[in-house]
Design an enzyme around this catalytic site. Structure first.
Site, PDB file in Angstrom:
ATOM      1  CG  HIS A 109      38.071  40.049  47.753  1.00 30.33           C
ATOM      2  ND1 HIS A 109      38.688  40.804  46.773  1.00 30.33           N
ATOM      3  CD2 HIS A 109      37.327  40.918  48.492  1.00 30.33           C
ATOM      4  CE1 HIS A 109      38.316  42.072  46.909  1.00 30.33           C
ATOM      5  NE2 HIS A 109      37.498  42.169  47.943  1.00 30.33           N
ATOM      6  CD  GLU A 142      29.815  33.291  33.637  1.00 31.79           C
ATOM      7  OE1 GLU A 142      29.170  33.007  34.672  1.00 31.79           O
ATOM      8  OE2 GLU A 142      29.886  32.544  32.646  1.00 31.79           O
ATOM      9  CG  ASP A 145      36.563  40.487  44.066  1.00 25.80           C
ATOM     10  OD1 ASP A 145      37.378  39.567  43.838  1.00 25.80           O
ATOM     11  OD2 ASP A 145      36.886  41.686  44.039  1.00 25.80           O
TER      12      ASP A 145
END
Ligand code: GRF
Length: 212
Positions: A109, A142, A145
């Site tokens: 990310h 879950e 990011d």
């Protein structure tokens, strides 16, 4: 040899960085088993084909997430994937997908998480006025990011930066960070300890320090 499954939706420059690192032996003990996309004409899929890698498209458009993800998981298992690497894969994974590859899915990310998760992280960093940003490679859980951070690399934000110039500076770091993070995960030298991903010896040193 550990088998990587690369998931992408677009350009694929992180995939190419991983493939190049394997080819030039900077990333040892790994091979790319499959490059999978949810987008039929993703440039990353063309790049994978050019390299002679196996590719598969599992289109997501118009399909329920769980149904689509079940097919993706089946494909990854069919190709005996050990480690899933999300590389610009623009899909949120269903809980079942995450559970099927517990602590075996990585993502990159373009921000220093936990700052600026979600869309347009470079825009978010500029709007917040922070002095630096960067990239994060992390295990996928879950939440979006989110998950144990494997490594981060930072870059300065310079006067006159816009979203594109900042994204380009971060991307250079991404291309080094992702292969390095995969190498760490495959090395068995690192463990999750107190929510951190640390070298085995430093975690046992910490454990000793705590127990004495
Ligand atoms: C990268 O900035 C990555 O951090 C983010 O999506 C972008 C994908 O770029 N998750 P590419 O397709 O790897 O070139």
């Amino acid at each position: 040899m550990k088998r990587l499954g690369i998931l992408l939706s677009g350009r694929g420059s992180n995939f190419i960085a991983i493939a190049d690192a394997i080819k030039s032996h900077r990333l040892m003990g790994a091979e790319i088993a499959i490059v999978l996309s949810n987008v039929a004409d993703a440039p990353g899929i063309q790049a994978a084909k050019k390299r002679g890698l196996k590719t598969v498209v599992v289109e997501s458009k118009g399909r329920a997430r769980a149904d689509h993800d079940n097919e993706v998981v089946a494909r990854l298992n069919q190709h005996r994937v050990d480690l899933v690497c999300l590389a610009g894969y623009m899909r949120i994974l269903s809980p079942r997908f995450v559970q099927s590859f517990q602590q075996r899915i990585l993502n990159i990310h373009p921000s220093l998480l936990p700052q600026f998760p979600g869309l347009h992280p470079q825009r978010q960093a500029l709007a917040a006025g922070v002095a630096e940003s960067g990239c994060t490679v992390h295990f996928v859980d879950e939440q979006v990011d989110h998950g144990t951070i494997i490594l981060q690399r930072s870059v300065p934000i310079l006067p006159g930066d816009d979203e594109d110039s900042l994204a380009a500076r971060i991307l250079v770091q991404e291309h080094g960070a992702y292969p390095e993070a995969i190498a760490r995960v495959l090395s068995d030298q690192y463990v999750c300890s107190d929510g951190r991903y640390v070298r085995r010896d430093s975690s046992s040193a910490h454990a000793r320090a705590v127990s004495t």
